[in-house]
Scaffold this motif. Structure first.
Motif, PDB file in Angstrom:
ATOM      1  N   LEU A 124      24.011  38.130  39.593  1.00  0.00           N
ATOM      2  CA  LEU A 124      23.879  36.692  39.788  1.00  0.00           C
ATOM      3  C   LEU A 124      25.146  35.890  39.510  1.00  0.00           C
ATOM      4  CD1 LEU A 124      20.373  36.244  38.169  1.00  0.00           C
ATOM      5  CD2 LEU A 124      20.933  36.292  40.606  1.00  0.00           C
ATOM      6  N   MET A 125      26.085  36.469  38.776  1.00  0.00           N
ATOM      7  CA  MET A 125      27.290  35.729  38.386  1.00  0.00           C
ATOM      8  C   MET A 125      28.542  36.480  38.838  1.00  0.00           C
ATOM      9  SD  MET A 125      26.080  34.435  34.627  1.00  0.00           S
ATOM     10  CE  MET A 125      24.865  35.702  34.259  1.00  0.00           C
ATOM     11  N   PRO A 126      28.968  36.264  40.062  1.00  0.00           N
ATOM     12  CA  PRO A 126      30.139  36.988  40.591  1.00  0.00           C
ATOM     13  C   PRO A 126      31.394  36.740  39.758  1.00  0.00           C
ATOM     14  CG  PRO A 126      28.990  35.806  42.336  1.00  0.00           C
ATOM     15  CD  PRO A 126      28.386  35.364  41.035  1.00  0.00           C
ATOM     16  N   VAL A 127      32.157  37.798  39.558  1.00  0.00           N
ATOM     17  CA  VAL A 127      33.333  37.748  38.697  1.00  0.00           C
ATOM     18  C   VAL A 127      34.336  36.686  39.136  1.00  0.00           C
ATOM     19  CG1 VAL A 127      34.546  39.611  39.919  1.00  0.00           C
ATOM     20  CG2 VAL A 127      35.072  39.153  37.536  1.00  0.00           C
ATOM     21  N   ASN A 128      34.583  36.570  40.436  1.00  0.00           N
ATOM     22  CA  ASN A 128      35.584  35.599  40.892  1.00  0.00           C
ATOM     23  C   ASN A 128      35.164  34.158  40.589  1.00  0.00           C
ATOM     24  OD1 ASN A 128      33.541  35.901  42.871  1.00  0.00           O
ATOM     25  ND2 ASN A 128      34.884  35.099  44.466  1.00  0.00           N
ATOM     26  N   ILE A 129      33.897  33.849  40.704  1.00  0.00           N
ATOM     27  CA  ILE A 129      33.435  32.485  40.416  1.00  0.00           C
ATOM     28  C   ILE A 129      33.490  32.209  38.913  1.00  0.00           C
ATOM     29  CG2 ILE A 129      31.477  30.901  40.529  1.00  0.00           C
ATOM     30  CD1 ILE A 129      30.699  32.285  43.160  1.00  0.00           C
ATOM     31  N   ILE A 130      33.058  33.165  38.111  1.00  0.00           N
ATOM     32  CA  ILE A 130      33.136  32.979  36.656  1.00  0.00           C
ATOM     33  C   ILE A 130      34.582  32.753  36.235  1.00  0.00           C
ATOM     34  CG2 ILE A 130      32.861  34.125  34.417  1.00  0.00           C
ATOM     35  CD1 ILE A 130      30.209  33.228  35.494  1.00  0.00           C
ATOM     36  N   ARG A 131      35.483  33.578  36.717  1.00  0.00           N
ATOM     37  CA  ARG A 131      36.894  33.423  36.331  1.00  0.00           C
ATOM     38  C   ARG A 131      37.491  32.126  36.846  1.00  0.00           C
ATOM     39  NH1 ARG A 131      38.430  39.641  36.937  1.00  0.00           N
ATOM     40  NH2 ARG A 131      37.980  40.246  34.799  1.00  0.00           N
ATOM     41  N   ASN A 132      37.180  31.738  38.058  1.00  0.00           N
ATOM     42  CA  ASN A 132      37.749  30.510  38.630  1.00  0.00           C
ATOM     43  C   ASN A 132      37.195  29.248  37.980  1.00  0.00           C
ATOM     44  OD1 ASN A 132      39.318  31.978  40.412  1.00  0.00           O
ATOM     45  ND2 ASN A 132      37.877  31.764  42.113  1.00  0.00           N
ATOM     46  N   GLU A 133      35.919  29.230  37.705  1.00  0.00           N
ATOM     47  CA  GLU A 133      35.288  28.000  37.228  1.00  0.00           C
ATOM     48  C   GLU A 133      35.177  27.890  35.711  1.00  0.00           C
ATOM     49  OE1 GLU A 133      31.603  27.068  39.172  1.00  0.00           O
ATOM     50  OE2 GLU A 133      32.383  27.626  41.136  1.00  0.00           O
ATOM     51  N   PHE A 134      35.181  29.017  35.004  1.00  0.00           N
ATOM     52  CA  PHE A 134      34.866  28.958  33.580  1.00  0.00           C
ATOM     53  C   PHE A 134      35.895  29.608  32.664  1.00  0.00           C
ATOM     54  CE2 PHE A 134      30.836  28.666  35.862  1.00  0.00           C
ATOM     55  CZ  PHE A 134      30.339  27.496  35.323  1.00  0.00           C
ATOM     56  N   SER A 135      37.021  30.036  33.183  1.00  0.00           N
ATOM     57  CA  SER A 135      37.979  30.743  32.335  1.00  0.00           C
ATOM     58  C   SER A 135      38.702  29.836  31.341  1.00  0.00           C
ATOM     59  CB  SER A 135      38.991  31.501  33.195  1.00  0.00           C
ATOM     60  OG  SER A 135      39.754  30.592  33.952  1.00  0.00           O
ATOM     61  N   ASP A 136      38.839  28.560  31.644  1.00  0.00           N
ATOM     62  CA  ASP A 136      39.602  27.669  30.770  1.00  0.00           C
ATOM     63  C   ASP A 136      38.751  26.743  29.914  1.00  0.00           C
ATOM     64  OD1 ASP A 136      42.014  28.700  31.687  1.00  0.00           O
ATOM     65  OD2 ASP A 136      42.104  27.290  33.354  1.00  0.00           O
ATOM     66  N   ILE A 137      37.461  26.960  29.844  1.00  0.00           N
ATOM     67  CA  ILE A 137      36.620  26.062  29.055  1.00  0.00           C
ATOM     68  C   ILE A 137      36.360  26.661  27.677  1.00  0.00           C
ATOM     69  CG2 ILE A 137      35.569  24.934  31.022  1.00  0.00           C
ATOM     70  CD1 ILE A 137      33.220  26.715  30.814  1.00  0.00           C
TER      71      ILE A 137
END
Length: 182
Positions: free
Chosen positions: A50-63
């Motif tokens: 449900l949580m693709p790696v590219n989206i997690i890294r792009n959207e949530f890596s800096d929070i």
């Protein structure tokens, strides 16, 4: 747990465990059985699906790593806090951890590869005395979800901050995000 997470979890059982059992019947208690390797594996499968790696890294890596982050991820992907925590921790390069506790004891915990050794980490370990989550448990109160410095509560050499979430179903689960200085 959202419908998407439940369906993905059940698909995980089918894909990974169909040779082990003829039937899987999950309920709220079995989905939160953090000692059961089969349930943990099905939860991991669901989080990967449900949580693709590219989206997690792009959207949530800096929070920041806190309960608000988990809620945001959970809302974005219609996943539970646990599934969101598993996925972020597996992908994170930051020193973070996630602890699920009840009655002052750890039920389940996971830390990122870069997180230091934790003084309390295994099933049945008592929460560290100076952690905010233990203080809240002993006082019978709920602490705010903001990141609060807990000093060396989780590792005697590294400072940390905590953020808590208290589930509201009445089962008494407490979820703690820990971010180490790094």
């Amino acid at each position: 747990m959202g419908a998407a997470t439940t369906h993905a979890h059940e698909l995980g059982h089918f894909m990974c465990h169909r040779d082990l059992r003829d039937r899987f019947e999950d309920n709220e208690e079995s989905l939160n059985d953090f000692k059961d390797d089969i349930e943990t594996e099905a939860n991991l499968f669901a989080s990967y699906l449900l949580m693709p790696v590219n989206i997690i890294r792009n959207e949530f890596s800096d929070i920041r790593w806190n309960v608000d982050t988990l809620c945001e991820v959970g809302t974005r992907f219609e996943c539970s806090l646990q599934a969101s925590a598993l996925r972020i921790i597996d992908l994170s390069t930051k020193p973070i951890a996630f602890v699920v506790s009840r009655d002052g004891r750890i039920l389940w915990a996971r830390r990122s590869n870069s997180a230091p050794y934790m003084t309390a980490y295994l099933f049945g370990d008592e929460l560290p005395e100076s952690s905010h989550i233990m203080v809240a448990y002993r006082a019978g109160s709920r602490v705010p979800p903001t990141l609060e410095c807990v000093g060396n509560a989780w590792n005697r050499f590294q400072q940390a901050r905590e953020s808590q979430y208290f589930e509201t179903s009445g089962r008494g689960y407490q979820y703690t995000c820990i971010e180490f200085d790094g």
